[in-house]
Structures are given as C-alpha cells and as structure tokens.
Design a protein around this motif. Sequence first.
Motif, PDB file in Angstrom:
ATOM      1  N   TRP A 186       0.922  -1.524   0.036  1.00 31.19           N
ATOM      2  CA  TRP A 186      -0.396   0.430   0.064  1.00 31.19           C
ATOM      3  C   TRP A 186       0.924   0.907  -0.073  1.00 31.19           C
ATOM      4  CZ3 TRP A 186      -0.098   3.488   4.702  1.00 31.19           C
ATOM      5  CH2 TRP A 186      -0.737   4.589   4.129  1.00 31.19           C
ATOM      6  N   LYS A 187       1.553   1.522   0.444  1.00 32.27           N
ATOM      7  CA  LYS A 187       2.667   2.530   1.137  1.00 32.27           C
ATOM      8  C   LYS A 187       3.413   2.570   0.113  1.00 32.27           C
ATOM      9  CE  LYS A 187       4.880   5.512   3.777  1.00 32.27           C
ATOM     10  NZ  LYS A 187       3.793   6.783   4.010  1.00 32.27           N
ATOM     11  N   PHE A 188       3.959   1.677  -0.385  1.00 32.90           N
ATOM     12  CA  PHE A 188       5.208   1.645  -1.820  1.00 32.90           C
ATOM     13  C   PHE A 188       4.487   0.841  -3.137  1.00 32.90           C
ATOM     14  CE2 PHE A 188       8.064   1.589   2.524  1.00 32.90           C
ATOM     15  CZ  PHE A 188       7.827   3.344   2.028  1.00 32.90           C
ATOM     16  N   PRO A 189       3.690   1.005  -3.877  1.00 34.48           N
ATOM     17  CA  PRO A 189       3.242   0.668  -4.925  1.00 34.48           C
ATOM     18  C   PRO A 189       3.605   0.306  -5.854  1.00 34.48           C
ATOM     19  CG  PRO A 189       2.046   2.696  -4.550  1.00 34.48           C
ATOM     20  CD  PRO A 189       2.641   2.503  -3.252  1.00 34.48           C
ATOM     21  N   ARG A 190       4.759   1.550  -6.281  1.00 29.24           N
ATOM     22  CA  ARG A 190       5.875   1.938  -7.471  1.00 29.24           C
ATOM     23  C   ARG A 190       7.095   0.693  -7.285  1.00 29.24           C
ATOM     24  NH1 ARG A 190       3.461   7.095  -6.836  1.00 29.24           N
ATOM     25  NH2 ARG A 190       2.365   7.649  -8.573  1.00 29.24           N
ATOM     26  N   VAL A 191       7.218  -0.130  -6.198  1.00 28.58           N
ATOM     27  CA  VAL A 191       7.957  -0.421  -5.306  1.00 28.58           C
ATOM     28  C   VAL A 191       7.964  -1.511  -4.947  1.00 28.58           C
ATOM     29  CG1 VAL A 191       9.810  -1.046  -3.744  1.00 28.58           C
ATOM     30  CG2 VAL A 191       9.409   1.560  -3.916  1.00 28.58           C
ATOM     31  N   PHE A 192       6.952  -1.954  -4.608  1.00 30.05           N
ATOM     32  CA  PHE A 192       6.563  -3.853  -4.526  1.00 30.05           C
ATOM     33  C   PHE A 192       4.741  -3.883  -5.271  1.00 30.05           C
ATOM     34  CE2 PHE A 192       8.478  -2.712  -0.590  1.00 30.05           C
ATOM     35  CZ  PHE A 192       9.941  -3.104  -0.995  1.00 30.05           C
ATOM     36  N   GLY A 193       4.781  -4.170  -6.361  1.00 30.03           N
ATOM     37  CA  GLY A 193       3.654  -4.850  -6.988  1.00 30.03           C
ATOM     38  C   GLY A 193       3.278  -6.029  -7.101  1.00 30.03           C
ATOM     39  N   ARG A 194       3.391  -7.070  -6.497  1.00 27.38           N
ATOM     40  CA  ARG A 194       3.034  -8.854  -5.921  1.00 27.38           C
ATOM     41  C   ARG A 194       3.602  -8.768  -4.560  1.00 27.38           C
ATOM     42  NH1 ARG A 194       3.981 -12.436 -11.097  1.00 27.38           N
ATOM     43  NH2 ARG A 194       4.620 -10.659 -12.617  1.00 27.38           N
ATOM     44  N   ILE A 195       2.616  -9.272  -3.856  1.00 24.99           N
ATOM     45  CA  ILE A 195       2.363  -9.143  -1.994  1.00 24.99           C
ATOM     46  C   ILE A 195       1.216 -10.560  -1.437  1.00 24.99           C
ATOM     47  CG2 ILE A 195       1.441  -7.895  -0.079  1.00 24.99           C
ATOM     48  CD1 ILE A 195       0.284  -5.420  -2.110  1.00 24.99           C
ATOM     49  N   GLY A 196       2.310 -11.064  -1.404  1.00 21.19           N
ATOM     50  CA  GLY A 196       1.759 -11.894   0.037  1.00 21.19           C
ATOM     51  C   GLY A 196       1.482 -11.826   0.941  1.00 21.19           C
ATOM     52  N   ALA A 197       0.518 -12.147   2.040  1.00 20.69           N
ATOM     53  CA  ALA A 197       0.508 -11.927   2.977  1.00 20.69           C
ATOM     54  C   ALA A 197      -0.850 -13.016   3.581  1.00 20.69           C
ATOM     55  CB  ALA A 197      -0.604 -11.201   3.551  1.00 20.69           C
ATOM     56  N   LEU A 198      -0.123 -14.470   3.557  1.00 22.64           N
ATOM     57  CA  LEU A 198       0.229 -15.895   5.314  1.00 22.64           C
ATOM     58  C   LEU A 198      -0.719 -14.870   5.713  1.00 22.64           C
ATOM     59  CD1 LEU A 198       1.727 -16.486   2.091  1.00 22.64           C
ATOM     60  CD2 LEU A 198       1.830 -18.721   3.477  1.00 22.64           C
ATOM     61  N   SER A 199      -1.653 -15.871   6.391  1.00 21.98           N
ATOM     62  CA  SER A 199      -2.217 -15.486   7.859  1.00 21.98           C
ATOM     63  C   SER A 199      -2.104 -14.242   8.318  1.00 21.98           C
ATOM     64  CB  SER A 199      -1.748 -16.324   8.566  1.00 21.98           C
ATOM     65  OG  SER A 199      -1.772 -17.290   8.294  1.00 21.98           O
ATOM     66  N   PRO A 200      -2.630 -12.503   7.825  1.00 22.63           N
ATOM     67  CA  PRO A 200      -1.899 -11.746   7.691  1.00 22.63           C
ATOM     68  C   PRO A 200      -2.751 -10.739   9.040  1.00 22.63           C
ATOM     69  CG  PRO A 200      -3.385 -11.617   6.411  1.00 22.63           C
ATOM     70  CD  PRO A 200      -3.086 -12.590   5.957  1.00 22.63           C
ATOM     71  N   THR A 201      -1.787 -10.342   9.753  1.00 21.58           N
ATOM     72  CA  THR A 201      -2.705 -10.374  11.267  1.00 21.58           C
ATOM     73  C   THR A 201      -3.173  -8.584  10.816  1.00 21.58           C
ATOM     74  OG1 THR A 201      -1.041 -10.693  12.259  1.00 21.58           O
ATOM     75  CG2 THR A 201      -2.667  -9.132  13.210  1.00 21.58           C
ATOM     76  N   VAL A 202      -4.461  -8.656  10.091  1.00 25.54           N
ATOM     77  CA  VAL A 202      -4.919  -7.455   9.167  1.00 25.54           C
ATOM     78  C   VAL A 202      -5.368  -6.830  10.203  1.00 25.54           C
ATOM     79  CG1 VAL A 202      -5.192  -7.901   6.715  1.00 25.54           C
ATOM     80  CG2 VAL A 202      -6.883  -8.943   8.496  1.00 25.54           C
ATOM     81  N   MET A 203      -6.575  -7.583  11.641  1.00 25.53           N
ATOM     82  CA  MET A 203      -6.458  -6.298  12.840  1.00 25.53           C
ATOM     83  C   MET A 203      -6.202  -5.931  13.870  1.00 25.53           C
ATOM     84  SD  MET A 203      -5.795  -9.761  13.347  1.00 25.53           S
ATOM     85  CE  MET A 203      -7.291 -10.770  12.349  1.00 25.53           C
ATOM     86  N   TRP A 204      -4.924  -6.289  13.655  1.00 24.53           N
ATOM     87  CA  TRP A 204      -4.051  -5.262  14.395  1.00 24.53           C
ATOM     88  C   TRP A 204      -3.888  -3.646  14.446  1.00 24.53           C
ATOM     89  CZ3 TRP A 204      -1.129  -7.780  17.416  1.00 24.53           C
ATOM     90  CH2 TRP A 204      -0.352  -7.527  18.079  1.00 24.53           C
ATOM     91  N   SER A 205      -3.806  -3.649  14.713  1.00 29.07           N
ATOM     92  CA  SER A 205      -4.450  -1.843  15.565  1.00 29.07           C
ATOM     93  C   SER A 205      -5.672  -1.731  15.668  1.00 29.07           C
ATOM     94  CB  SER A 205      -2.587  -1.312  14.789  1.00 29.07           C
ATOM     95  OG  SER A 205      -1.563  -1.264  15.182  1.00 29.07           O
ATOM     96  N   GLN A 206      -6.555  -2.396  15.209  1.00 30.07           N
ATOM     97  CA  GLN A 206      -7.939  -1.984  15.389  1.00 30.07           C
ATOM     98  C   GLN A 206      -8.097  -2.061  14.367  1.00 30.07           C
ATOM     99  OE1 GLN A 206      -9.763  -1.988  18.160  1.00 30.07           O
ATOM    100  NE2 GLN A 206      -9.318  -1.423  20.062  1.00 30.07           N
ATOM    101  N   GLY A 207      -7.967  -2.468  13.526  1.00 31.82           N
ATOM    102  CA  GLY A 207      -7.740  -2.507  12.116  1.00 31.82           C
ATOM    103  C   GLY A 207      -7.205  -1.452  11.155  1.00 31.82           C
ATOM    104  N   ARG A 208      -6.027  -0.923  11.388  1.00 32.58           N
ATOM    105  CA  ARG A 208      -6.111   0.326  10.729  1.00 32.58           C
ATOM    106  C   ARG A 208      -5.705   0.427   9.457  1.00 32.58           C
ATOM    107  NH1 ARG A 208      -3.026   4.851  13.779  1.00 32.58           N
ATOM    108  NH2 ARG A 208      -2.115   5.807  11.391  1.00 32.58           N
ATOM    109  N   LEU A 209      -4.656  -0.797   8.906  1.00 37.53           N
ATOM    110  CA  LEU A 209      -5.062  -1.348   7.922  1.00 37.53           C
ATOM    111  C   LEU A 209      -6.242  -0.912   6.721  1.00 37.53           C
ATOM    112  CD1 LEU A 209      -2.690  -1.736   5.129  1.00 37.53           C
ATOM    113  CD2 LEU A 209      -3.704  -4.391   5.613  1.00 37.53           C
ATOM    114  N   PHE A 210      -7.347  -1.246   7.425  1.00 37.39           N
ATOM    115  CA  PHE A 210      -8.875  -0.993   6.118  1.00 37.39           C
ATOM    116  C   PHE A 210      -8.830   0.323   6.194  1.00 37.39           C
ATOM    117  CE2 PHE A 210      -9.121  -5.059   8.172  1.00 37.39           C
ATOM    118  CZ  PHE A 210      -9.537  -6.203   7.469  1.00 37.39           C
ATOM    119  N   ASP A 211      -8.665   1.664   7.076  1.00 35.22           N
ATOM    120  CA  ASP A 211      -8.921   2.874   7.380  1.00 35.22           C
ATOM    121  C   ASP A 211      -7.809   3.431   5.949  1.00 35.22           C
ATOM    122  OD1 ASP A 211     -10.916   2.313   8.644  1.00 35.22           O
ATOM    123  OD2 ASP A 211      -9.206   2.682  10.297  1.00 35.22           O
TER     124      ASP A 211
END
Length: 257
Positions: free
Chosen positions: A152-177
């Motif tokens: 998300w932060k560096f889309p011009r650098v990383f185009g392929r993202i692998g997230a196995l069992s990602p802790t997306v609920m961390w920090s009250q789900g800030r990644l969603f926001d």
Amino acid sequence: MGHVHILRHFPSPQEGFNRTVRIYTPDNYDAWRDHRFPVLYMHDGQNVFAHPESAVFDTWCANRVAAEGVNAGRMEPWLIVAVDSGPGRFQEYSPWDEPRNGVSARGEAYGRFLVEELKPYIDRTYRTRQGSEWTGVMGSSLGGLISLYLGWKFPRVFGRIGALSPTVMWSQGRLFDAWREHSRRWTRIYLDAGDTEFIHAGGIPLDYGQGTRDFFHHLKGLGYGDHEVSLVLEPGGEHHEKDWQRRLPGAMQWLLG
C-alpha cells in the motif's frame, strides 16, 4: 536448490542496528549470465529457507519450493531476499501502534530500510529485473501485515504482495482505514489463512479466518479484480510455520507464476 548467501551485519541506519539478510540465487542465476531476475523480499528470514543455518524449528523451505516450481514449469526463477526479524519483531512489523498490548510501531522505519537501503544494494549487486511487476514482498502473521502495508505504502516498488495469515486486525484494523482506494498500478495480492484460524497474542484475540476474509472483500470493494487479488481459506489451517510451508507452493504459483 540454488545457493543461500548470508550477510550477517547488514546496516539499517533507518532503524539504528544491523540485520542478517539471506539471499537465495537459483541454479539458473549462474547458468544464465545475461538474464535479469525478479526479486521476492521475505520477512522472518531465519524461518524462510531449508538451510543448515536457518532456525532449528520448521521453516518454509522457500528455496526448495521455488526450485520445484521452476523445474515443473509453474514459475520462472526468482531471487529471494529474506530479512531476519530483529530484537523486537512485534514492533518492527507493526505499521501503527497497538495500544492494547503496548506495542510501539517501528514498521515505517523497517519499510524505509527495505526501500532505501536493502533494495538498492540488491539491485547494484545482483542482476535484478526492475519495476514493481517484478518485485514482490511476502510474510506471515505480522509479516503478512507489514507486506500489505509495504504494498500500500510503496506501490511503485512492490507490485506482488503475499500475505499468509496476515494480522490485518492489528491496531484496530488500521490497514482497512489506510487502504481506501485502488493503487491504479499493476498489482497481484495473495491472501490466505485457516478458515477458522484463531489465536490470542499478548491478550488480544485475533480471528485470522474472518479478518483475512474481510480484507479480501474490502479490496474487492475498492475495485481489485479476480486477476489482482486471491483468497485461500484452508480448512483446519493453523497459525504455524508448518501450515505456511504447506500453502507456500500454491501461494508462489499464483503470486509469482
């Protein structure tokens, strides 16, 4: 299975300490002298490779999986750069503070280390293929969260993202926001978890099956197509290296193939 070269004191001025970096070059790297290779960056480097100097418990065996994928014609050869976690894994893989268990985020500094220090070194030293389409990042648990943050932060650098069992609920789900729109760049995102995977971390209940499912639908709602994002929910999958190792062949084939 290629070669794993270990750099034991790689400086991270962004974080103020040195890191261990493990670099896998496939057999084809020495044979194809004029070829440039895509690069996958992975976290928790001590758990990534089948190698005598990896962690003593179960590892992902990513070098073995990559070699088998190449030999079977499912993917082309990739360099894999695996960065060991440091003295404060929760902090360095946290993009935002997690006040529920007192974790102060250092993920932004870790991300800058990868983008400003490590990647330029790899590109100078090895025959790498340039562009976000040929640069991936992958991890599990909080390593999955930081991988998504980096995409998300560096889309011009990383185009392929692998997230196995990602802790997306961390920090009250800030990644969603934070992830509020499609990057409008070439993107491939692999998400997975056990369908009922659930743990407590520092007293925080973490429902990985539901959280990963929710984030997949969040990305779909932002306009990411089926060719851009994939979700795998494994019946009975648990929060352990053995489970990530088992799912890695499918993850690599979809993400890197």
